[in-house]
Scaffold this motif. Structure first.
Motif, PDB file in Angstrom:
ATOM      1  N   PRO A   8       5.708   4.455   0.378  1.00 14.26           N
ATOM      2  CA  PRO A   8       6.545   4.584   1.570  1.00 14.26           C
ATOM      3  C   PRO A   8       5.735   5.008   2.799  1.00 14.26           C
ATOM      4  CG  PRO A   8       7.634   5.590  -0.298  1.00 14.26           C
ATOM      5  CD  PRO A   8       6.250   5.218  -0.749  1.00 14.26           C
ATOM      6  N   LEU A   9       4.712   5.812   2.576  1.00 18.16           N
ATOM      7  CA  LEU A   9       3.858   6.235   3.686  1.00 18.16           C
ATOM      8  C   LEU A   9       3.088   5.044   4.260  1.00 18.16           C
ATOM      9  CD1 LEU A   9       3.267   8.962   5.046  1.00 18.16           C
ATOM     10  CD2 LEU A   9       1.222   9.093   3.633  1.00 18.16           C
ATOM     11  N   GLY A  10       2.570   4.185   3.383  1.00 18.43           N
ATOM     12  CA  GLY A  10       1.886   2.974   3.823  1.00 18.43           C
ATOM     13  C   GLY A  10       2.827   2.035   4.557  1.00 18.43           C
ATOM     14  N   TRP A  11       4.064   1.977   4.097  1.00 16.03           N
ATOM     15  CA  TRP A  11       5.073   1.143   4.745  1.00 16.03           C
ATOM     16  C   TRP A  11       5.314   1.637   6.178  1.00 16.03           C
ATOM     17  CZ3 TRP A  11       9.880   1.576   6.959  1.00 16.03           C
ATOM     18  CH2 TRP A  11      10.630   0.406   7.067  1.00 16.03           C
ATOM     19  N   LEU A  12       5.420   2.949   6.342  1.00 19.02           N
ATOM     20  CA  LEU A  12       5.632   3.512   7.677  1.00 19.02           C
ATOM     21  C   LEU A  12       4.439   3.238   8.594  1.00 19.02           C
ATOM     22  CD1 LEU A  12       7.207   6.935   6.663  1.00 19.02           C
ATOM     23  CD2 LEU A  12       8.375   5.066   7.838  1.00 19.02           C
ATOM     24  N   LYS A  13       3.230   3.365   8.057  1.00 15.01           N
ATOM     25  CA  LYS A  13       2.031   3.128   8.866  1.00 15.01           C
ATOM     26  C   LYS A  13       1.919   1.664   9.256  1.00 15.01           C
ATOM     27  CE  LYS A  13      -2.942   3.783   9.113  1.00 15.01           C
ATOM     28  NZ  LYS A  13      -3.214   2.502   9.685  1.00 15.01           N
ATOM     29  N   ALA A  14       2.224   0.769   8.327  1.00 14.14           N
ATOM     30  CA  ALA A  14       2.118  -0.663   8.605  1.00 14.14           C
ATOM     31  C   ALA A  14       3.067  -1.088   9.725  1.00 14.14           C
ATOM     32  CB  ALA A  14       2.410  -1.466   7.334  1.00 14.14           C
ATOM     33  N   ARG A  15       4.135  -0.350   9.937  1.00 12.19           N
ATOM     34  CA  ARG A  15       5.101  -0.679  10.982  1.00 12.19           C
ATOM     35  C   ARG A  15       4.937   0.184  12.231  1.00 12.19           C
ATOM     36  NH1 ARG A  15       6.107  -2.249   6.408  1.00 12.19           N
ATOM     37  NH2 ARG A  15       7.459  -3.978   5.868  1.00 12.19           N
ATOM     38  N   GLY A  16       3.856   0.960  12.294  1.00 15.61           N
ATOM     39  CA  GLY A  16       3.565   1.761  13.480  1.00 15.61           C
ATOM     40  C   GLY A  16       4.476   2.950  13.671  1.00 15.61           C
ATOM     41  N   MET A  17       5.112   3.421  12.604  1.00 23.82           N
ATOM     42  CA  MET A  17       6.043   4.545  12.721  1.00 23.82           C
ATOM     43  C   MET A  17       5.360   5.898  12.578  1.00 23.82           C
ATOM     44  SD  MET A  17       9.293   3.147  10.655  1.00 23.82           S
ATOM     45  CE  MET A  17      10.139   1.651  11.127  1.00 23.82           C
ATOM     46  N   ILE A  18       4.131   5.904  12.046  1.00 22.03           N
ATOM     47  CA  ILE A  18       3.346   7.132  11.979  1.00 22.03           C
ATOM     48  C   ILE A  18       1.935   6.820  12.470  1.00 22.03           C
ATOM     49  CG2 ILE A  18       4.676   8.236  10.129  1.00 22.03           C
ATOM     50  CD1 ILE A  18       2.491   7.403   8.178  1.00 22.03           C
ATOM     51  N   SER A  19       1.262   7.839  12.940  1.00 22.37           N
ATOM     52  CA  SER A  19      -0.087   7.658  13.485  1.00 22.37           C
ATOM     53  C   SER A  19      -1.121   7.633  12.360  1.00 22.37           C
ATOM     54  CB  SER A  19      -0.411   8.786  14.461  1.00 22.37           C
ATOM     55  OG  SER A  19      -0.537  10.012  13.760  1.00 22.37           O
ATOM     56  N   ASP A  20      -2.351   7.295  12.723  1.00 17.78           N
ATOM     57  CA  ASP A  20      -3.442   7.294  11.750  1.00 17.78           C
ATOM     58  C   ASP A  20      -3.679   8.700  11.198  1.00 17.78           C
ATOM     59  OD1 ASP A  20      -3.831   4.577  12.062  1.00 17.78           O
ATOM     60  OD2 ASP A  20      -5.438   4.807  13.541  1.00 17.78           O
ATOM     61  N   ALA A  21      -3.600   9.717  12.059  1.00 14.31           N
ATOM     62  CA  ALA A  21      -3.814  11.102  11.614  1.00 14.31           C
ATOM     63  C   ALA A  21      -2.715  11.536  10.648  1.00 14.31           C
ATOM     64  CB  ALA A  21      -3.863  12.038  12.816  1.00 14.31           C
ATOM     65  N   GLN A  22      -1.482  11.151  10.928  1.00 12.31           N
ATOM     66  CA  GLN A  22      -0.379  11.494  10.031  1.00 12.31           C
ATOM     67  C   GLN A  22      -0.538  10.791   8.684  1.00 12.31           C
ATOM     68  OE1 GLN A  22       2.753  10.226  12.643  1.00 12.31           O
ATOM     69  NE2 GLN A  22       3.159  12.306  13.371  1.00 12.31           N
ATOM     70  N   TYR A  23      -0.956   9.540   8.721  1.00 10.02           N
ATOM     71  CA  TYR A  23      -1.173   8.799   7.477  1.00 10.02           C
ATOM     72  C   TYR A  23      -2.289   9.441   6.660  1.00 10.02           C
ATOM     73  CZ  TYR A  23      -2.343   5.006   4.300  1.00 10.02           C
ATOM     74  OH  TYR A  23      -2.615   4.269   3.173  1.00 10.02           O
ATOM     75  N   GLU A  24      -3.388   9.787   7.319  1.00 16.83           N
ATOM     76  CA  GLU A  24      -4.514  10.425   6.625  1.00 16.83           C
ATOM     77  C   GLU A  24      -4.082  11.759   6.020  1.00 16.83           C
ATOM     78  OE1 GLU A  24      -8.152  11.152   4.993  1.00 16.83           O
ATOM     79  OE2 GLU A  24      -7.485   9.278   5.893  1.00 16.83           O
ATOM     80  N   ALA A  25      -3.290  12.534   6.742  1.00 18.89           N
ATOM     81  CA  ALA A  25      -2.795  13.809   6.215  1.00 18.89           C
ATOM     82  C   ALA A  25      -1.927  13.580   4.985  1.00 18.89           C
ATOM     83  CB  ALA A  25      -2.003  14.545   7.294  1.00 18.89           C
ATOM     84  N   GLY A  26      -1.061  12.589   5.046  1.00 13.96           N
ATOM     85  CA  GLY A  26      -0.218  12.273   3.895  1.00 13.96           C
ATOM     86  C   GLY A  26      -1.026  11.811   2.692  1.00 13.96           C
ATOM     87  N   GLU A  27      -2.055  11.006   2.942  1.00 12.07           N
ATOM     88  CA  GLU A  27      -2.900  10.540   1.839  1.00 12.07           C
ATOM     89  C   GLU A  27      -3.684  11.689   1.216  1.00 12.07           C
ATOM     90  OE1 GLU A  27      -3.191   7.506   0.206  1.00 12.07           O
ATOM     91  OE2 GLU A  27      -1.317   7.216   1.296  1.00 12.07           O
ATOM     92  N   ARG A  28      -4.106  12.641   2.026  1.00 12.51           N
ATOM     93  CA  ARG A  28      -4.817  13.807   1.465  1.00 12.51           C
ATOM     94  C   ARG A  28      -3.884  14.659   0.629  1.00 12.51           C
ATOM     95  NH1 ARG A  28      -9.255  16.264   5.622  1.00 12.51           N
ATOM     96  NH2 ARG A  28     -10.240  14.297   6.166  1.00 12.51           N
ATOM     97  N   VAL A  29      -2.644  14.817   1.081  1.00 14.35           N
ATOM     98  CA  VAL A  29      -1.665  15.557   0.282  1.00 14.35           C
ATOM     99  C   VAL A  29      -1.444  14.851  -1.048  1.00 14.35           C
ATOM    100  CG1 VAL A  29       0.767  16.218   0.114  1.00 14.35           C
ATOM    101  CG2 VAL A  29      -0.486  16.667   2.202  1.00 14.35           C
TER     102      VAL A  29
END
Length: 157
Positions: free
Chosen positions: A33-54
């Motif tokens: 779901p996080l990748g889905w949000l990033k692919a549609r520009g709903m979250i920033s690169d920093a937010q995606y990276e933070a989610g992936e680290r979690v």
């Protein structure tokens, strides 16, 4: 739609582009779901990276102990004052658990629920909103606030 990318796998986590020295894995960036949000520009690169680290810390902390024989070379006597050649896997898991707990605490008590459901349990935002009893589209706002706090915790900007 699948968006496949080669990533390097080192120290028990998926890292950046492969360097050619270690193992690599193929990752579908749109499978979560996080990748889905990033692919549609709903979250920033920093937010995606933070989610992936979690997610990486959660998955690393969840690994069980190694109970089979290790066939790598035996320990060598290190030079005086030298660091050991390898890191004990149990220490990696404990450090990942500490980072995960710190990231969840940084998100805050009202925001950590959506973080765990979407990032760790891979629930979609609508399902997480429904499970938490939130109004429609509230989850995205709360998740982005939590991811900003987690990005600050990990020092991502």
């Amino acid at each position: 739609m699948r968006q496949l990318e080669e990533r390097e796998f080192r120290d028990g986590r998926i890292a950046g582009p492969p360097s050619g020295r270690g193992r690599s894995v193929t990752v579908n960036l749109n499978e979560s779901p996080l990748g889905w949000l990033k692919a549609r520009g709903m979250i920033s690169d920093a937010q995606y990276e933070a989610g992936e680290r979690v997610r990486a810390d959660y998955e690393t902390a969840s690994l069980g102990p190694c109970v089979t024989m290790r066939w790598d070379s035996g320990p060598r006597a290190p030079a005086r004052g030298a660091a050991p050649d390898h890191v004990d896997p149990s220490h990696v898991r404990i450090a990942a658990k500490d980072r995960f707990d710190g990231a969840i605490a940084a998100a805050g008590p009202g925001l950590s629920d959506i973080v765990w459901r979407v990032i760790c349990a891979n629930e979609t935002l609508p399902n997480a909103e429904k499970a938490l009893g939130w109004p429609v589209r509230a989850g995205k706002l709360v998740l982005t606030l939590a991811l900003d706090r987690i990005a600050d915790f990990y020092g991502i900007r």
